[in-house]
Design a protein around this motif. Structure first.
Motif: not given
Length: 143
Positions: A32-39, A116-128
């Motif tokens: 999502t962070t790579a393909l969606i313009p919002r993120y 760097v640790n990005v916690p979450g299950c799964p983490p939100r795109p903003q956190a990534i």
């Protein structure tokens, strides 16, 4: 690279993803962070690459299963220095829901130094994206 040339030329970090046995929830969010313009993570000046030999930042998801451990380490060692490791999701950090499974021997940082640790299950795109931004700052100090 000479110091003068380093000041003039700014390199953009490249990102590579490794799935170390995840359920794919984190991988979907990384896509999502790579393909969606919002993120769009490329607005930070970086981009995903298809080869570990070109990567500067590696995102690792999954609890590092016994089956893929050696493959993950082999790919990790192909990434040139300086490199920054981002553990995406709770699984590489602590094993997550798979922690007591027969196929999970250790957490990621027992094998690979995690920056760097990005916690979450799964983490939100903003956190990534926040995790990638932190990784970029760490990478700049090492480059």
């Amino acid at each position: 690279m000479s110091e003068l040339l380093q000041k003039i030329v700014k390199k953009s970090p490249w990102i590579y993803r490794i799935n170390a046995g995840s359920c794919n929830g984190c991988d979907v969010e990384m896509a999502t962070t790579a393909l969606i313009p919002r993120y769009d993570v490329e607005r930070l000046g970086c981009r995903y690459c298809g080869s570990p030999k070109h990567a500067d930042i590696v995102l690792i998801s999954g609890p590092v299963t016994a089956v893929v451990r050696d493959k993950v380490l082999r790919v990790y060692n192909e990434i040139p220095n300086p490199k920054v490791v981002v553990a995406v999701g709770i699984c590489p950090i602590s094993g997550g829901v798979f922690r007591d499974s027969y196929s999970i021997e250790h957490q990621l940082d027992d094998y690979i130094p995690v920056d760097v640790n990005v916690p979450g299950c799964p983490p939100r795109p903003q956190a990534i994206i926040d995790g990638i931004a932190m990784a970029i700052e760490i990478w700049k100090t090492r480059f």
